[in-house]
Design a protein around this motif. Sequence first.
Motif, PDB file in Angstrom:
ATOM      1  N   TYR A  21       0.755  -1.117  -0.073  1.00  0.00           N
ATOM      2  CA  TYR A  21       0.136  -0.118   0.227  1.00  0.00           C
ATOM      3  C   TYR A  21       0.825   1.162   0.016  1.00  0.00           C
ATOM      4  CZ  TYR A  21      -4.107   2.952   1.477  1.00  0.00           C
ATOM      5  OH  TYR A  21      -5.083   3.600   1.400  1.00  0.00           O
ATOM      6  N   ASP A  22       0.700   2.078  -1.125  1.00  0.00           N
ATOM      7  CA  ASP A  22       1.623   3.362  -1.223  1.00  0.00           C
ATOM      8  C   ASP A  22       0.900   4.603  -1.007  1.00  0.00           C
ATOM      9  OD1 ASP A  22       0.044   3.428  -3.197  1.00  0.00           O
ATOM     10  OD2 ASP A  22       1.615   3.495  -4.747  1.00  0.00           O
ATOM     11  N   LYS A  23      -0.201   4.525   0.171  1.00  0.00           N
ATOM     12  CA  LYS A  23      -0.768   5.917   0.158  1.00  0.00           C
ATOM     13  C   LYS A  23       0.151   6.834   1.100  1.00  0.00           C
ATOM     14  CE  LYS A  23      -4.858   7.874   2.609  1.00  0.00           C
ATOM     15  NZ  LYS A  23      -5.617   8.112   1.388  1.00  0.00           N
ATOM     16  N   VAL A  24       0.775   6.199   2.022  1.00  0.00           N
ATOM     17  CA  VAL A  24       1.496   6.784   2.947  1.00  0.00           C
ATOM     18  C   VAL A  24       3.054   6.648   2.779  1.00  0.00           C
ATOM     19  CG1 VAL A  24       2.241   7.200   5.531  1.00  0.00           C
ATOM     20  CG2 VAL A  24      -0.066   6.447   4.896  1.00  0.00           C
ATOM     21  N   GLU A  25       3.784   7.593   2.740  1.00  0.00           N
ATOM     22  CA  GLU A  25       5.338   7.583   2.327  1.00  0.00           C
ATOM     23  C   GLU A  25       5.918   8.250   3.596  1.00  0.00           C
ATOM     24  OE1 GLU A  25       8.702   9.038  -0.737  1.00  0.00           O
ATOM     25  OE2 GLU A  25       6.617   8.196  -1.452  1.00  0.00           O
ATOM     26  N   ILE A  26       6.803   7.680   4.133  1.00  0.00           N
ATOM     27  CA  ILE A  26       7.467   7.936   5.247  1.00  0.00           C
ATOM     28  C   ILE A  26       9.046   8.284   4.939  1.00  0.00           C
ATOM     29  CG2 ILE A  26       8.401   7.410   7.765  1.00  0.00           C
ATOM     30  CD1 ILE A  26       5.751   5.558   7.990  1.00  0.00           C
ATOM     31  N   SER A 299       7.799   9.324  17.246  1.00  0.00           N
ATOM     32  CA  SER A 299       6.614   9.320  18.096  1.00  0.00           C
ATOM     33  C   SER A 299       6.028   7.717  18.116  1.00  0.00           C
ATOM     34  CB  SER A 299       5.530  10.039  17.369  1.00  0.00           C
ATOM     35  OG  SER A 299       5.218   9.700  16.235  1.00  0.00           O
ATOM     36  N   ILE A 300       5.464   7.350  18.764  1.00  0.00           N
ATOM     37  CA  ILE A 300       4.921   6.052  18.927  1.00  0.00           C
ATOM     38  C   ILE A 300       3.914   5.913  17.969  1.00  0.00           C
ATOM     39  CG2 ILE A 300       3.257   4.589  20.321  1.00  0.00           C
ATOM     40  CD1 ILE A 300       4.282   5.740  22.859  1.00  0.00           C
ATOM     41  N   LEU A 301       3.157   6.734  17.546  1.00  0.00           N
ATOM     42  CA  LEU A 301       2.472   6.616  16.331  1.00  0.00           C
ATOM     43  C   LEU A 301       3.223   6.343  14.939  1.00  0.00           C
ATOM     44  CD1 LEU A 301      -0.677   6.843  15.061  1.00  0.00           C
ATOM     45  CD2 LEU A 301      -0.318   9.319  15.192  1.00  0.00           C
ATOM     46  N   LEU A 302       4.073   7.201  14.797  1.00  0.00           N
ATOM     47  CA  LEU A 302       4.977   7.016  13.595  1.00  0.00           C
ATOM     48  C   LEU A 302       5.720   5.336  13.671  1.00  0.00           C
ATOM     49  CD1 LEU A 302       6.302   8.031  11.123  1.00  0.00           C
ATOM     50  CD2 LEU A 302       8.097   8.948  12.438  1.00  0.00           C
ATOM     51  N   GLN A 303       6.072   5.073  14.765  1.00  0.00           N
ATOM     52  CA  GLN A 303       6.465   3.499  14.671  1.00  0.00           C
ATOM     53  C   GLN A 303       5.433   2.651  14.261  1.00  0.00           C
ATOM     54  OE1 GLN A 303       8.375   2.664  18.554  1.00  0.00           O
ATOM     55  NE2 GLN A 303       8.957   4.501  19.025  1.00  0.00           N
ATOM     56  N   ARG A 304       4.059   2.912  14.863  1.00  0.00           N
ATOM     57  CA  ARG A 304       2.848   2.012  14.261  1.00  0.00           C
ATOM     58  C   ARG A 304       2.937   2.015  12.605  1.00  0.00           C
ATOM     59  NH1 ARG A 304      -0.086  -0.223  18.049  1.00  0.00           N
ATOM     60  NH2 ARG A 304      -2.223  -0.290  16.616  1.00  0.00           N
ATOM     61  N   ILE A 305       2.951   3.430  12.143  1.00  0.00           N
ATOM     62  CA  ILE A 305       2.689   3.637  10.743  1.00  0.00           C
ATOM     63  C   ILE A 305       3.960   2.834  10.099  1.00  0.00           C
ATOM     64  CG2 ILE A 305       2.702   5.423   9.021  1.00  0.00           C
ATOM     65  CD1 ILE A 305       1.245   7.161  10.994  1.00  0.00           C
ATOM     66  N   GLU A 306       4.977   3.019  10.343  1.00  0.00           N
ATOM     67  CA  GLU A 306       6.097   2.440   9.712  1.00  0.00           C
ATOM     68  C   GLU A 306       6.107   0.955   9.803  1.00  0.00           C
ATOM     69  OE1 GLU A 306      10.145   5.107   9.934  1.00  0.00           O
ATOM     70  OE2 GLU A 306       9.834   3.960  11.669  1.00  0.00           O
ATOM     71  N   MET A 307       5.525   0.462  10.839  1.00  0.00           N
ATOM     72  CA  MET A 307       5.270  -1.065  10.770  1.00  0.00           C
ATOM     73  C   MET A 307       4.536  -1.616   9.664  1.00  0.00           C
ATOM     74  SD  MET A 307       5.337  -1.815  14.823  1.00  0.00           S
ATOM     75  CE  MET A 307       4.927  -3.572  14.822  1.00  0.00           C
ATOM     76  N   LEU A 308       3.372  -0.880   9.238  1.00  0.00           N
ATOM     77  CA  LEU A 308       2.385  -1.001   8.467  1.00  0.00           C
ATOM     78  C   LEU A 308       2.564  -0.891   6.909  1.00  0.00           C
ATOM     79  CD1 LEU A 308      -0.800   0.174  10.461  1.00  0.00           C
ATOM     80  CD2 LEU A 308      -0.224  -2.257  10.018  1.00  0.00           C
ATOM     81  N   PHE A 309       3.621   0.093   6.689  1.00  0.00           N
ATOM     82  CA  PHE A 309       3.949   0.568   5.239  1.00  0.00           C
ATOM     83  C   PHE A 309       5.306   0.262   5.040  1.00  0.00           C
ATOM     84  CE2 PHE A 309       0.264   3.060   6.712  1.00  0.00           C
ATOM     85  CZ  PHE A 309      -0.785   2.861   5.884  1.00  0.00           C
TER      86      PHE A 309
END
Length: 345
Positions: A21-26, A299-309
């Motif tokens: 899924y490429d909607k989010v790019e970190i 941030s904790i939220l960013l860690q979760r997002i990185e795990m998904l994308f």
Amino acid sequence: MIDYAFDTTADLSKVSSQNTYDKVEIITCDSEEEEAQVISLIIKNEGSENVSFFISNQLLATRVECLLEQNNIEDYPYITLLLYSIEVLTSNWNSVELLSLLKHTLVTFGYTREEYSKILSEFEIEILRNFSISDLEGIINIINKHKKVKYKKDILIIINKLKEIYNPLLDMMNYSIFEVATAHLQCVDMLSDSHFNNEFMTHFLTACKDIKIKCSLELYRKILTLFLKKHLSPKANNLSLHKNKVVIITDFNEAPKNSFLNSLMGDVQEEQGYFLYTLYNLFCARKIYVTRSLNHRKSILLQRIEMLFQTKQPYRDWLKMLNTPEYVLPCMQPTPTPNTESLAS
């Protein structure tokens, strides 16, 4: 996927790590400088009209704005010439401000660039570095007395032209700001090798026209600087802009006071809920870019997002390609060869 990221009770181990899924790019950058370059590259590529840009770090915002403003080749040299030309007077002909003006890319006084560079080089080395001078008359007197100046005639021509150009502005004592601004723009037109018709300076003159307050050159310089900062500074983003096609969220860190997260998140649970609701809405855009630098903790939220994308970072790769020269010319290490007199001393 976004629901999983924002639901802190969800077990992320149940989600496939091979998600494409490429909607989010970190984008994690090595420094704020690289982060600014990446952000400006995204805005240029996506189109500024399609992008909502959220930032609270003023230094990072200024860096991004400077990179974006560099595209406007017509305005940038003219803006610097506006500032340099007035700072020469308000600094009382300080040698640094004078050289900044004379070395400006738009100023040659009719000479070829190569010839003009030689003249300025001698003027800087033989006159400005050797003598403390506070006005043009003092500069002219020292040049006339100096016998070793090869380009004495040319330097005097340039200084006399400079004096002639600035005379109308020097006579602006107890005049209105509109009259001072008009005289200043006339000076800039005579200094530059090109004629400019800048819309923002037209607005500036229009705004000054009805102001009857008398204005000194120092006050005029401050007003002009404030006006240019307002014209060039990053525009504040409103969270209602989340409906744009592309959203860039910066400062996605946990520790620093200026971070995007801490600027919105308070200690009260209600404020945290409102923040997460707003942030969730931002993630509903077609494309989301999240940028941060390695200087700060995730941030904790960013860690979760990185795990998904997946963490592909094409913009960083493009930036490295753009900053890599086509070829590198090797340069031999310099070998100093002092004469015997120098060694003896």
